[in-house]
Design a protein around this motif. Structure first.
Motif, short mmCIF file in Angstrom:
data_model
loop_
_atom_site.label_atom_id
_atom_site.label_comp_id
_atom_site.label_asym_id
_atom_site.label_seq_id
_atom_site.Cartn_x
_atom_site.Cartn_y
_atom_site.Cartn_z
N SER A 31 39.79 48.20 29.84
CA SER A 31 40.98 48.46 30.66
C SER A 31 41.58 49.84 30.40
O SER A 31 42.08 50.49 31.31
CB SER A 31 42.04 47.37 30.46
OG SER A 31 42.43 47.30 29.11
N ASP A 32 41.52 50.32 29.16
CA ASP A 32 42.04 51.66 28.86
C ASP A 32 41.24 52.73 29.58
O ASP A 32 41.80 53.68 30.14
CB ASP A 32 41.99 51.93 27.34
CG ASP A 32 43.27 51.48 26.64
OD1 ASP A 32 44.17 50.95 27.32
OD2 ASP A 32 43.35 51.64 25.41
N ARG A 33 39.91 52.59 29.56
CA ARG A 33 39.05 53.57 30.22
C ARG A 33 39.29 53.55 31.73
O ARG A 33 39.38 54.60 32.37
CB ARG A 33 37.58 53.28 29.91
CG ARG A 33 36.63 54.36 30.42
CD ARG A 33 35.18 54.01 30.13
NE ARG A 33 34.96 53.75 28.73
CZ ARG A 33 33.94 53.02 28.25
NH1 ARG A 33 33.08 52.48 29.09
NH2 ARG A 33 33.79 52.84 26.96
N ILE A 34 39.41 52.34 32.29
CA ILE A 34 39.65 52.23 33.73
C ILE A 34 41.01 52.84 34.09
O ILE A 34 41.15 53.53 35.11
CB ILE A 34 39.57 50.76 34.19
CG1 ILE A 34 38.15 50.23 34.01
CG2 ILE A 34 40.00 50.61 35.65
CD1 ILE A 34 38.01 48.73 34.18
N ALA A 85 53.57 49.60 37.90
CA ALA A 85 53.42 49.06 39.25
C ALA A 85 52.34 49.83 40.03
O ALA A 85 51.72 49.29 40.95
CB ALA A 85 54.74 49.11 40.00
N ILE A 86 52.12 51.09 39.64
CA ILE A 86 51.06 51.89 40.27
C ILE A 86 49.71 51.60 39.61
O ILE A 86 48.71 51.33 40.28
CB ILE A 86 51.37 53.40 40.16
CG1 ILE A 86 52.64 53.75 40.94
CG2 ILE A 86 50.19 54.25 40.65
CD1 ILE A 86 53.19 55.14 40.63
N ILE A 87 49.71 51.66 38.28
CA ILE A 87 48.44 51.62 37.53
C ILE A 87 47.83 50.22 37.46
O ILE A 87 46.63 50.04 37.68
CB ILE A 87 48.64 52.17 36.09
CG1 ILE A 87 49.21 53.59 36.11
CG2 ILE A 87 47.33 52.12 35.31
CD1 ILE A 87 48.33 54.63 36.74
N HIS A 88 48.64 49.21 37.16
CA HIS A 88 48.09 47.86 36.90
C HIS A 88 47.29 47.29 38.07
O HIS A 88 46.19 46.75 37.85
CB HIS A 88 49.20 46.90 36.46
CG HIS A 88 49.68 47.16 35.06
ND1 HIS A 88 50.68 46.44 34.45
CD2 HIS A 88 49.30 48.08 34.14
CE1 HIS A 88 50.87 46.90 33.23
NE2 HIS A 88 50.06 47.90 33.02
N ASP A 93 42.05 45.75 40.29
CA ASP A 93 41.06 45.78 41.38
C ASP A 93 39.71 46.32 40.90
O ASP A 93 38.66 45.79 41.24
CB ASP A 93 41.57 46.65 42.54
CG ASP A 93 42.73 45.99 43.28
OD1 ASP A 93 43.02 44.80 43.00
OD2 ASP A 93 43.37 46.66 44.11
N ARG A 94 39.77 47.40 40.09
CA ARG A 94 38.52 47.99 39.59
C ARG A 94 37.82 47.03 38.62
O ARG A 94 36.59 46.89 38.65
CB ARG A 94 38.83 49.33 38.90
CG ARG A 94 37.61 50.04 38.32
CD ARG A 94 36.60 50.41 39.39
NE ARG A 94 35.44 51.07 38.83
CZ ARG A 94 34.19 50.85 39.22
NH1 ARG A 94 33.94 50.02 40.23
NH2 ARG A 94 33.18 51.48 38.66
N GLN A 99 33.44 43.12 37.52
CA GLN A 99 33.11 41.74 37.18
C GLN A 99 32.21 41.13 38.25
O GLN A 99 31.24 40.44 37.94
CB GLN A 99 34.39 40.92 37.04
CG GLN A 99 34.15 39.49 36.61
CD GLN A 99 35.45 38.73 36.40
OE1 GLN A 99 36.39 39.26 35.83
NE2 GLN A 99 35.50 37.51 36.90
N SER A 100 32.51 41.39 39.51
CA SER A 100 31.72 40.79 40.59
C SER A 100 30.31 41.35 40.64
O SER A 100 29.39 40.72 41.18
CB SER A 100 32.42 40.98 41.94
OG SER A 100 32.46 42.35 42.28
N ALA A 101 30.11 42.55 40.05
CA ALA A 101 28.77 43.15 40.03
C ALA A 101 27.92 42.62 38.88
O ALA A 101 26.72 42.88 38.83
CB ALA A 101 28.90 44.67 39.92
#
Length: 202
Positions: A31-34, A85-88, A93-94, A99-101
């Motif tokens: 999550s930090d990298r994303i 509110a912008i980042i989370h 989503d990313r 995960q879906s991949a």
């Protein structure tokens, strides 16, 4: 697929456990990298941050000036909430995309530093906590990372307590000893994670 939440206090060795799990075959969602990726130059995330905080949060070459932005949101819960509110949602989503991949029988490791603080444990099938005594954490931060002791103590105090992390743990990795003891310990747990992931397939 097994979704594993991985967390641990600063200096506990979470990054090393994450590296071992990845080497064994886990799919890592960091999550930090994303959070850094979603505000790279040219991204909608960076545009949204600039729209909210102004162009002064950019460096001369158009990248996010993290220290300056940190200075704005530090100790200002309202501004921090605006940033979150912008980042989370972008990180969420990313993460969902990655995960879906992943393969249906994958062990997906979500590296989440503030998992306990943000009460995110229910989002995962299992929570793995990398645990070390506070004295061990402090020693590593000062000796290995070169932090001043007061800064290291402040960083530790800003996080969840050891007891709060252990309270949400399904799996505890004891990293109080030498680094050589870590790999066999994670390897033992890995076999169980693979079995659980296979059982969830389909």
């Amino acid at each position: 697929m097994l979704n594993l939440g991985l967390t641990g206090g600063i200096g506990a060795g979470k990054s090393e456990v994450s590296r071992i799990l990845t080497s064994l075959g886990a799919v890592l969602i960091d999550s930090d990298r994303i959070a850094r990726e979603v505000v790279e130059p040219g991204t909608p995330g960076l545009a949204a941050v600039v729209a909210e905080f102004g162009p002064e949060v950019l460096t001369a070459d158009g990248r996010l000036d993290r220290p300056r932005l940190g200075g704005i949101v530090f100790n200002d819960p309202e501004r921090l909430s605006a940033l979150n509110a912008i980042i989370h949602p972008l990180v969420r989503d990313r993460s969902a995309e990655l995960q879906s991949a992943a393969a249906p029988d994958a062990v997906v490791v979500h590296d989440v530093p503030l998992l306990a603080e943000n009460k995110l444990a229910p989002l995962y099938d299992l929570v793995m906590v990398v645990d070390a005594m506070p004295e061990t954490q402090l020693d590593r931060l000062v000796r290995l990372r070169g932090m001043a002791e007061d800064e290291a103590r402040a960083r530790m105090a800003a996080q969840a307590t050891r007891a709060e992390r252990l309270a949400i743990a399904d799996v505890v990795i004891d990293n109080d000893g030498p680094i050589e003891a870590l790999e066999p310990q994670v390897g033992k747990v890995w076999a169980d994670l693979v079995r659980r992931a296979a059982a969830t397939e389909g």
